[in-house]
Enzyme design. Structure first.
Site, PDB file in Angstrom:
ATOM      1  N   LYS A 177      64.040 -46.346  20.335  1.00 60.16           N
ATOM      2  CA  LYS A 177      65.212 -46.249  19.461  1.00 60.16           C
ATOM      3  C   LYS A 177      64.853 -45.665  18.102  1.00 60.16           C
ATOM      4  CE  LYS A 177      67.909 -49.935  21.617  1.00 60.16           C
ATOM      5  NZ  LYS A 177      68.586 -51.238  21.425  1.00 60.16           N
ATOM      6  N   LYS A 272      71.239 -48.725  35.548  1.00 63.06           N
ATOM      7  CA  LYS A 272      72.152 -49.832  35.331  1.00 63.06           C
ATOM      8  C   LYS A 272      73.440 -49.352  34.670  1.00 63.06           C
ATOM      9  CE  LYS A 272      71.026 -53.887  34.012  1.00 63.06           C
ATOM     10  NZ  LYS A 272      70.538 -55.069  33.252  1.00 63.06           N
ATOM     11  N   LYS A 275      76.945 -49.699  28.544  1.00 61.18           N
ATOM     12  CA  LYS A 275      77.908 -49.211  27.550  1.00 61.18           C
ATOM     13  C   LYS A 275      77.324 -48.053  26.749  1.00 61.18           C
ATOM     14  CE  LYS A 275      76.476 -50.426  23.287  1.00 61.18           C
ATOM     15  NZ  LYS A 275      76.660 -49.741  22.004  1.00 61.18           N
TER      16      LYS A 275
END
Length: 408
Positions: A177, A272, A275
């Site tokens: 990230k 998976k 969102k």
């Protein structure tokens, strides 16, 4: 709107990790449960990490009326989708009948990356309303907002003093990230949020934390940190300061949901449902309209094989769609396999579409009812926070004492 509390926990790098390299135990879980913790913090690996399946509830070795405690939560970011529901929230409904349960909205975790300030409060209420609409019973479970219990942040600071920076630097998700956002633009919270997650769990003396089969490693930092604090400040050291002695924190165990509860993307059966995917086509959101659900199923990725079957590694999309149908229809795997073995996609897609619409419709209706009475919803959250605070303050006070602070 939401991500599972542990679904976004950092996974430890396989290289130079101070934590467990093996998560298996030679002793069967039924015999190992409650006896094995991992070795002291200075050790290079764990001796075991025994797990418990939801399909095999814990049976304490000694009779007691005290229920085991479970905590879990989701982030109020993005949209709560079928993966969040089937992989976490739906399981909570069963767990609340057998365990002392606390389910919260982890809003403090939602600010580790850039977010829309005007949406945070609304998204937090939306998430809480979906908890209740899905069947969380506030007479059995405490439902609250993380930031409404200030002990979460206090405990995080105390735990930070005992957390080696090397543990956090090895976190894979932080590396990924921070690289994506640009190292110079990343806030310190992105590095330290695993400590807040440990606080979320340890604060309530949790016995179990529901995690997916692929997420067992996510508890490692919390477990090792609990052992480290117990070793540094617990036992006789605490007793000499006027405390009760012994361990300060329980070391939580992972609670593995039933097989099939891991829901994959509609556009890639190997990823998976998430969102964070840029395509809304990849997921079924719990509040999607009937037309949206039908359109997403109509366009979802399939294959050209004959018939439909579970567990064929060459057909991940087929396995995923059959698993979703099984979970929302309430049928057994064997019943679904027999029903669908000779079907083609043209006949199966309307079947799963109707099952999804029928399953989600009552949740959507109940959600609208709850959101029409915000005073009721806020009251539920206030009551849940009060119940949680009683437990949290006791843990926090014990640690302050064990660490030698002068208390008021």
């Amino acid at each position: 709107m939401a991500r599972s509390l542990l679904s976004h926990l950092p996974v430890l790098s396989n290289s130079a990790s101070p934590l467990a390299s093996s998560l298996s135990c030679a002793i069967t879980p039924s015999k190992c449960f409650g006896r094995h913790l991992f070795v002291r913090p200075e050790a290079s690996s764990f001796q075991c990490l025994c797990t418990l399946s939801l399909s095999e509830p814990a049976v304490p070795e000694t009779s007691s009326s005290v229920r085991k405690r479970i905590v879990s939560g989701v982030q109020p970011t993005g949209s709560i989708h079928l993966g969040n529901y089937l992989g976490a929230i739906k399981n909570w409904i069963e767990l609340q009948n057998s365990y002392d349960t606390l389910f919260f909205i982890v809003d403090l975790h939602a600010i580790t990356l850039p977010y829309e300030t005007r949406q945070l409060a609304k998204s937090t209420r939306d998430t809480a309303a979906i908890y209740l609409a899905c069947g969380v019973d506030t007479s059995k479970a405490a439902v609250f907002v993380q930031s409404h219990v200030r002990a979460h942040v206090e405990l995080m600071w105390l735990l930070s003093s005992a957390t080696p920076i090397g543990w956090l630097n090895r976190m894979i998700q932080f590396k990924e990230k921070s690289r994506k956002a640009g190292d110079e633009n990343v806030g310190v919270a992105l590095l330290t949020y695993p400590v807040l997650m440990a606080s979320d769990i340890l604060l309530y003396q949790s016995d179990f934390v529901p995690v997916g089969e692929d997420q067992k490693q996510h508890l490692e930092l919390t477990r090792e940190l609990a052992e480290r604090v117990n070793y540094l400040y617990g036992g006789r050291k605490w007793k000499k300061l006027g405390g009760r002695g012994g361990t300060i924190f329980k070391v939580p165990e992972p609670l593995i949901p039933p097989a099939g509860a891991r829901v994959m993307s509609l556009t890639d059966g190997l990823s998976k449902m998430s969102k964070s995917s840029p395509s809304d086509q990849s997921r079924i959101n719990l509040l999607d309209s009937k037309d949206a659900i039908a359109n997403k199923i109509k366009r979802c990725k399939t294959d050209s094989f004959t018939g439909l079957e579970f567990d064929n590694p060459d057909r991940p999309e087929c396995n995923n769609l059959l698993s979703i149908y099984q979970l929302v229809s309430g049928k057994t795997k064997e019943e679904v396999a027999k029903e669908c073995q000779d079907m083609n996609w043209g006949s199966f897609k309307p079947l799963i579409t109707d099952a999804l619409i029928d399953h989600l419709h009552p949740i959507q209706v109940r959600y609208e009812e709850i959101m029409s009475d915000l005073a009721y919803l806020d009251g539920v959250l206030a009551e849940g926070a009060a119940r949680a605070t009683d437990i949290a303050d006791a843990t926090l006070n014990n640690l302050y004492q064990a660490m030698g602070f002068l208390r008021r």
